[in-house]
Design an enzyme around this catalytic site. Structure first.
Site, PDB file in Angstrom:
ATOM      1  N   ARG A 120      68.509  72.193  41.605  1.00 27.96           N
ATOM      2  CA  ARG A 120      67.434  71.399  41.011  1.00 27.96           C
ATOM      3  C   ARG A 120      67.764  70.961  39.590  1.00 27.96           C
ATOM      4  O   ARG A 120      67.471  69.830  39.198  1.00 27.96           O
ATOM      5  CB  ARG A 120      66.119  72.201  41.047  1.00 27.96           C
ATOM      6  CG  ARG A 120      64.920  71.480  40.435  1.00 27.96           C
ATOM      7  CD  ARG A 120      64.810  70.017  40.816  1.00 27.96           C
ATOM      8  NE  ARG A 120      64.857  69.772  42.248  1.00 27.96           N
ATOM      9  CZ  ARG A 120      65.065  68.578  42.790  1.00 27.96           C
ATOM     10  NH1 ARG A 120      65.266  67.522  42.012  1.00 27.96           N
ATOM     11  NH2 ARG A 120      65.089  68.440  44.099  1.00 27.96           N
ATOM     12  N   LYS A 160      62.399  54.921  21.903  1.00 30.02           N
ATOM     13  CA  LYS A 160      61.337  55.411  22.794  1.00 30.02           C
ATOM     14  C   LYS A 160      61.985  56.210  23.919  1.00 30.02           C
ATOM     15  O   LYS A 160      62.103  55.777  25.062  1.00 30.02           O
ATOM     16  CB  LYS A 160      60.524  54.243  23.327  1.00 30.02           C
ATOM     17  CG  LYS A 160      59.756  53.502  22.232  1.00 30.02           C
ATOM     18  CD  LYS A 160      59.022  52.288  22.778  1.00 30.02           C
ATOM     19  CE  LYS A 160      58.306  51.547  21.659  1.00 30.02           C
ATOM     20  NZ  LYS A 160      57.630  50.321  22.127  1.00 30.02           N
ATOM     21  N   LYS A 202      59.651  47.962   9.588  1.00 26.82           N
ATOM     22  CA  LYS A 202      58.675  47.577  10.605  1.00 26.82           C
ATOM     23  C   LYS A 202      57.335  47.206   9.966  1.00 26.82           C
ATOM     24  O   LYS A 202      57.185  47.238   8.749  1.00 26.82           O
ATOM     25  CB  LYS A 202      58.517  48.709  11.624  1.00 26.82           C
ATOM     26  CG  LYS A 202      59.851  49.138  12.259  1.00 26.82           C
ATOM     27  CD  LYS A 202      59.665  49.925  13.513  1.00 26.82           C
ATOM     28  CE  LYS A 202      59.267  49.029  14.660  1.00 26.82           C
ATOM     29  NZ  LYS A 202      59.224  49.765  15.952  1.00 26.82           N
ATOM     30  N   GLU A 255      61.479  43.680  11.006  1.00 22.42           N
ATOM     31  CA  GLU A 255      60.599  43.257  12.092  1.00 22.42           C
ATOM     32  C   GLU A 255      59.676  42.146  11.574  1.00 22.42           C
ATOM     33  O   GLU A 255      59.024  42.315  10.536  1.00 22.42           O
ATOM     34  CB  GLU A 255      59.774  44.438  12.584  1.00 22.42           C
ATOM     35  CG  GLU A 255      58.829  44.107  13.717  1.00 22.42           C
ATOM     36  CD  GLU A 255      58.000  45.316  14.131  1.00 22.42           C
ATOM     37  OE1 GLU A 255      58.411  46.016  15.067  1.00 22.42           O
ATOM     38  OE2 GLU A 255      56.963  45.561  13.487  1.00 22.42           O
ATOM     39  N   ASP A 313      59.106  39.975  16.855  1.00 17.64           N
ATOM     40  CA  ASP A 313      58.279  40.876  17.648  1.00 17.64           C
ATOM     41  C   ASP A 313      57.044  40.178  18.221  1.00 17.64           C
ATOM     42  O   ASP A 313      56.299  39.506  17.494  1.00 17.64           O
ATOM     43  CB  ASP A 313      57.837  42.058  16.778  1.00 17.64           C
ATOM     44  CG  ASP A 313      57.224  43.184  17.599  1.00 17.64           C
ATOM     45  OD1 ASP A 313      57.798  43.551  18.638  1.00 17.64           O
ATOM     46  OD2 ASP A 313      56.165  43.690  17.190  1.00 17.64           O
TER      47      ASP A 313
END
Length: 281
Positions: free
Chosen positions: A102, A136, A168, A196, A217
């Site tokens: 597994r 992410k 950002k 960004e 963006d």
């Protein structure tokens, strides 16, 4: 070592932690009860659907922890395989094979799922643009997931916050693009500086300030095309925000250099792979 392998120390650490989690205090009590200690077997990794292979280094490391187990691969990371394909075989004590099964499959299926989805995005994007991943990622598994992106034909963005400056929207809430670029250059000379941008005005300001790359963006393709024209080759252009398999080709056709897609790591379904015992000695 394959270019699609994560760093070896990370592979060892992750597998050790995964096995400790799975074995608990007493180990595989089912295998101990139901399988003779001297039983040996051969088992095959078989994919249940079409996909792209990734994560073989982690599966190999899993069985390295079990004396007497050997693993041979007939497929490599980055290979496209059809449903029913045999990816490799494990030879050795049956108890050990079942105990490691597994953990090996969890890594192999997860990584292959990322590689498979990445390949789909790369194909849909076509030539002339690079598909990038993002940060992410699953905590602790970033290096593994980014290696799987490479196996799928994608490219890696920042590995960590230390790799490049990415200004950002939340940074820009405190200052404008020009000041952000100036501060970044003063603090981290030689590092890539990316900004960004949500408007063409921000694009113009960031490029004029000397940004290496602008991340356009959440714009529609027409807006991205306008941004590419505005940049006019003075910086790289990355497209980001809600890109899907259905829309990536349209964004890729805008002339942007990169399209970043968080979904290839945070939303990739696993590739269904089994480990089937095919011979018991």
């Amino acid at each position: 070592m394959s270019p699609f392998d994560p760093p070896a120390p990370i592979v060892r650490r992750l597998v050790e932690a995964a096995l400790a989690e799975d074995l608990g205090q007493l180990g595989d009590i089912t295998a101990t009860a139901c399988v003779d200690a001297d039983a040996v077997a051969v088992a095959a990794f078989v994919t249940r659907r079409d996909g792209v292979v990734a994560g073989t280094a982690l599966a190999t490391e899993t069985f390295r922890w079990f004396p007497g187990v050997q693993i041979t691969w007939s497929a490599a990371d980055g290979d496209e395989v059809a449903a029913g394909a045999e990816l490799g075989r494990v030879h050795g004590p049956l108890r050990a094979i079942l105990t490691g099964e597994r953990t090996a499959l969890n890594f192999l299926s997860h990584c292959s799922g990322i590689a498979t989805l990445t390949r789909a995005y790369v194909r849909a994007a076509g030539e002339g643009v690079r598909v990038l991943d993002t940060r992410k990622t699953t905590p602790g598994l970033r290096a593994v997931e980014k290696a799987a992106v490479r196996a799928g034909g994608g490219h890696n963005h920042r590995e960590s916050l230390s790799d490049a400056v990415l200004v950002k929207d939340n940074h820009l809430a405190a200052l404008g693009p020009a000041e952000a670029v100036a501060r970044a250059r003063a603090c981290w000379p030689g590092r890539m500086v990316e900004v960004e941008c949500e408007t063409l005005e921000q694009v113009a300001e960031a490029v004029a300030a000397g940004a290496d790359r602008v991340m356009v963006d959440n714009m529609d393709p027409a807006g991205v095309r306008a941004a590419v024209g505005l940049v006019a080759g003075r910086a790289e252009v990355e497209v980001s925000g809600g890109i899907t398999l259905a829309t990536i080709s349209e964004y890729a056709a805008t002339g942007a250099d990169f399209v970043s897609v968080g979904a290839i790591t945070h939303s990739a379904p696993v590739l269904d792979i089994g480990l089937d015992v095919i011979d018991e000695g």
